[in-house]
Design an enzyme around this catalytic site. Sequence first.
Site, PDB file in Angstrom:
ATOM      1  N   SER A 142      28.875 -16.195 -16.288  1.00 42.64           N
ATOM      2  CA  SER A 142      28.446 -15.967 -17.675  1.00 42.64           C
ATOM      3  C   SER A 142      27.429 -17.036 -18.039  1.00 42.64           C
ATOM      4  O   SER A 142      27.249 -18.021 -17.314  1.00 42.64           O
ATOM      5  CB  SER A 142      29.628 -16.042 -18.642  1.00 42.64           C
ATOM      6  OG  SER A 142      30.035 -17.378 -18.810  1.00 42.64           O
ATOM      7  N   TYR A 155      37.063 -21.759 -19.922  1.00 42.41           N
ATOM      8  CA  TYR A 155      36.310 -20.549 -19.590  1.00 42.41           C
ATOM      9  C   TYR A 155      35.006 -20.899 -18.883  1.00 42.41           C
ATOM     10  O   TYR A 155      34.662 -20.315 -17.839  1.00 42.41           O
ATOM     11  CB  TYR A 155      36.026 -19.758 -20.864  1.00 42.41           C
ATOM     12  CG  TYR A 155      35.196 -18.520 -20.644  1.00 42.41           C
ATOM     13  CD1 TYR A 155      35.740 -17.379 -20.071  1.00 42.41           C
ATOM     14  CD2 TYR A 155      33.848 -18.489 -21.024  1.00 42.41           C
ATOM     15  CE1 TYR A 155      34.979 -16.233 -19.877  1.00 42.41           C
ATOM     16  CE2 TYR A 155      33.087 -17.357 -20.839  1.00 42.41           C
ATOM     17  CZ  TYR A 155      33.642 -16.233 -20.261  1.00 42.41           C
ATOM     18  OH  TYR A 155      32.883 -15.104 -20.066  1.00 42.41           O
ATOM     19  N   ALA A 156      34.271 -21.863 -19.423  1.00 43.92           N
ATOM     20  CA  ALA A 156      32.995 -22.256 -18.823  1.00 43.92           C
ATOM     21  C   ALA A 156      33.200 -22.800 -17.416  1.00 43.92           C
ATOM     22  O   ALA A 156      32.427 -22.504 -16.496  1.00 43.92           O
ATOM     23  CB  ALA A 156      32.292 -23.289 -19.701  1.00 43.92           C
ATOM     24  N   LYS A 159      33.932 -19.912 -15.006  1.00 47.60           N
ATOM     25  CA  LYS A 159      32.762 -19.102 -14.693  1.00 47.60           C
ATOM     26  C   LYS A 159      31.767 -19.871 -13.812  1.00 47.60           C
ATOM     27  O   LYS A 159      31.043 -19.253 -13.015  1.00 47.60           O
ATOM     28  CB  LYS A 159      32.101 -18.610 -15.984  1.00 47.60           C
ATOM     29  CG  LYS A 159      32.945 -17.577 -16.720  1.00 47.60           C
ATOM     30  CD  LYS A 159      33.285 -16.397 -15.817  1.00 47.60           C
ATOM     31  CE  LYS A 159      34.098 -15.330 -16.490  1.00 47.60           C
ATOM     32  NZ  LYS A 159      34.402 -14.184 -15.609  1.00 47.60           N
ATOM     33  N   ILE A 188      27.482  -9.850 -25.108  1.00 47.13           N
ATOM     34  CA  ILE A 188      27.594  -8.401 -24.937  1.00 47.13           C
ATOM     35  C   ILE A 188      28.676  -7.899 -25.888  1.00 47.13           C
ATOM     36  O   ILE A 188      29.715  -8.544 -26.070  1.00 47.13           O
ATOM     37  CB  ILE A 188      27.960  -8.037 -23.481  1.00 47.13           C
ATOM     38  CG1 ILE A 188      27.008  -8.736 -22.490  1.00 47.13           C
ATOM     39  CG2 ILE A 188      27.927  -6.524 -23.288  1.00 47.13           C
ATOM     40  CD1 ILE A 188      25.553  -8.364 -22.610  1.00 47.13           C
TER      41      ILE A 188
END
Length: 249
Positions: A142, A155-156, A159, A188
């Site tokens: 991402s 999360y970062a 990814k 998105i």
Amino acid sequence: MKWDLEHRRAVITGAANGIAKATALLLAGEGTRLVLVDLDADKLAATADECRTAGAEQVETFAADLTDGEKVHELGDLVRDSMDGLDLLIPAAGIIGRDPIDQMPDEHWDRIMNINVRAVFQLNRELLPQMADGGSVVLFSSDAGRRGSPGKAAYATAKAAIVGLARSIVGEVGRRQIRVNIVAPGFIDTRMNAQTFAEKGDVLADETPLGRNGRPEEVASVIAFLCSDASSFVNGTIVPINGGHYMAG
């Protein structure tokens, strides 16, 4: 647009919603044979019905939590028994979380890592031996994994880890003409981003050179390209899909 994916055998995880569902429907229209995976059995069944209507040659479903290693083995058995192998692997299931680093409990970190990284690793370990030569794997990073994201450190990090995983696999399966690429979606319009869009969707759209946020179908079309022979010499790359919102390398 036709991507010549008829008869290809694909596993797509997270297929009940968002980008994964859009990808399943696009591949279904190509006549692909699908194994669709998600934790939500009811929504998964609905996606499967839509895929059959769209033209999929075959649709199998597997409702499970893939952080359970035994379920990953069971999925491998299903692919072997129902598909006799695999051509495309698209592990799209993932979650996001929001906690400042000084308030983040270990359980939050572990859950994000287990779903977004560990399960993806286990899927590749289980299914790559079944993949036919010339197959394609598309993993999900991402924008957050490329530049960091305050309040979303787990999360970062997850990814970013996917990039290292993908590029390591490239060196292991390349001689079999199996390609491994990474899509890096930006903002998105999916359920995962619902909170972010509710808080500042208009601001994000205004910050994007195209003046809008993205749609799941716009990511799905890039995935289809990476699965097709049209991308036969594209390998180990990250494809940003963000409308120009973030353009650094």
